[in-house]
Design an enzyme around this catalytic site. Structure first.
Site, short mmCIF file in Angstrom:
data_model
loop_
_atom_site.label_atom_id
_atom_site.label_comp_id
_atom_site.label_asym_id
_atom_site.label_seq_id
_atom_site.Cartn_x
_atom_site.Cartn_y
_atom_site.Cartn_z
N SER A 150 0.85 -1.19 0.00
CA SER A 150 0.00 0.00 0.00
C SER A 150 0.88 1.24 0.00
O SER A 150 2.03 1.20 0.47
CB SER A 150 -0.90 0.02 1.25
OG SER A 150 -1.57 1.26 1.38
N GLN A 160 -4.49 4.66 10.79
CA GLN A 160 -3.87 3.47 10.19
C GLN A 160 -2.58 3.07 10.91
O GLN A 160 -1.67 2.51 10.31
CB GLN A 160 -3.59 3.71 8.71
CG GLN A 160 -4.84 4.00 7.89
CD GLN A 160 -4.52 4.15 6.41
OE1 GLN A 160 -3.47 3.76 5.94
NE2 GLN A 160 -5.45 4.73 5.68
N TYR A 163 -2.50 -0.65 10.40
CA TYR A 163 -2.50 -1.10 9.01
C TYR A 163 -1.19 -0.76 8.30
O TYR A 163 -0.58 -1.63 7.65
CB TYR A 163 -3.68 -0.43 8.30
CG TYR A 163 -3.76 -0.67 6.81
CD1 TYR A 163 -4.27 -1.86 6.30
CD2 TYR A 163 -3.37 0.32 5.90
CE1 TYR A 163 -4.38 -2.07 4.93
CE2 TYR A 163 -3.48 0.13 4.54
CZ TYR A 163 -3.98 -1.07 4.06
OH TYR A 163 -4.09 -1.26 2.70
N LYS A 167 1.60 -3.15 6.06
CA LYS A 167 1.85 -3.00 4.63
C LYS A 167 3.30 -2.67 4.34
O LYS A 167 3.85 -3.06 3.31
CB LYS A 167 0.91 -1.94 4.06
CG LYS A 167 -0.54 -2.41 3.99
CD LYS A 167 -0.68 -3.68 3.17
CE LYS A 167 -2.11 -4.13 2.99
NZ LYS A 167 -2.22 -5.34 2.14
#
Length: 260
Positions: A150, A160, A163, A167
């Protein structure tokens, strides 16, 4: 020209979004066998069944769907076992499955951090390792592995903090895997999507102000669609990219380049 003619392609998280688009484009480009992984609930079962029917009706491809939680290492073993039993090999892996339950950092439950890491990073490791072991022993040896990372691997996001590190981990995993597996003719690359309209960010982009801001961040003046990622994935999977390994391809409509 069919870029994936005769290839056996495995895609995790294939029921919707980027994974679904990659499956359709792979079939369009001549992949004759597809292994589509999906989380094993009734809703995703229906979605992947529809996808399977669409591909088999419109393209010369056989499709096998394999359910399971990618955070469980046994799921990756099942994916590879089913592929080898049915098709004899795996030529391409698209490690795509991922989740992003947006959450404030200071109040984020540890369970949210753990689940995001388990699915996005642990799951990627399990399936890449298991598929790579198959690619090592098959004849002819080798294959192409594409990890869907990402833009969040390169820049931060307030909601994020769980997250983005996963990534970044996927991007780093592809770089190290490329070094580890080159001697077996296995290539490994990462694709870094920008803001792509999928179910993962549907709620976040329902905020009109946020959506307009994200659109203006891009140089192309629009958000991405899943098929914007499928093309670069097919390129990296194909022999056109036969000397490309350890690379990270940013596909973000120019968002990162747009400092203004």
């Amino acid at each position: 020209m069919s870029l994936l003619q005769g290839k056996v392609v495995c895609i995790t998280g294939a029921s919707r979004g980027i994974g679904r688009a990659c499956a359709i484009e792979s079939a369009k480009q001549g992949a004759n066998c597809l292994i589509l992984h999906f989380f094993g609930d009734a809703e995703t079962q229906a979605e992947v069944d529809t996808l399977k029917n669409e591909i088999e009706a419109n393209y010369s491809a056989r499709v096998v769907a394999v359910p399971g939680d990618i955070a469980d290492a046994a799921t990756s073993r099942n994916i590879v076992d089913e592929s080898v039993k049915t098709f004899g090999r795996i030529d391409v892996l698209v490690s795509n499955v991922g989740i992003c339950p947006f959450s404030e950092f200071l109040s984020m439950p540890h369970s949210t951090w753990e689940r995001t890491r388990q699915v996005n990073l642990d799951g990627s490791f399990y399936v890449v390792q298991t598929v790579a072991n198959q690619m090592k022993v098959q004849t002819p040896q080798g294959g192409s592995i594409i990890g869907i990372s990402s833009i969040s691997a390169l820049v931060g996001g307030e909601l994020q903090c769980h997250y983005a590190p996963t990534k970044a981990g996927v991007q780093s995993l592809m770089q190290s895997v490329a070094v580890a597996l080159g001697k077996y003719n296995i290539r490994a690359n990462a694709v870094l999507p920008g803001t792509i309209e999928t179910d993962i960010n549907k709620e976040d982009l329902s905020d009109r102000v946020k959506r307009e801001y994200m659109v203006k961040r891009t140089a192309l003046g629009r958000l991405g669609a899943p098929d914007d990622i499928a093309g670069p994935v097919v390129f990296l999977a194909s022999d056109l990219a036969k000397y490309v390994t350890g690379a990270s391809l940013l596909v973000d409509g120019g968002a990162l380049a747009n400092f203004q």
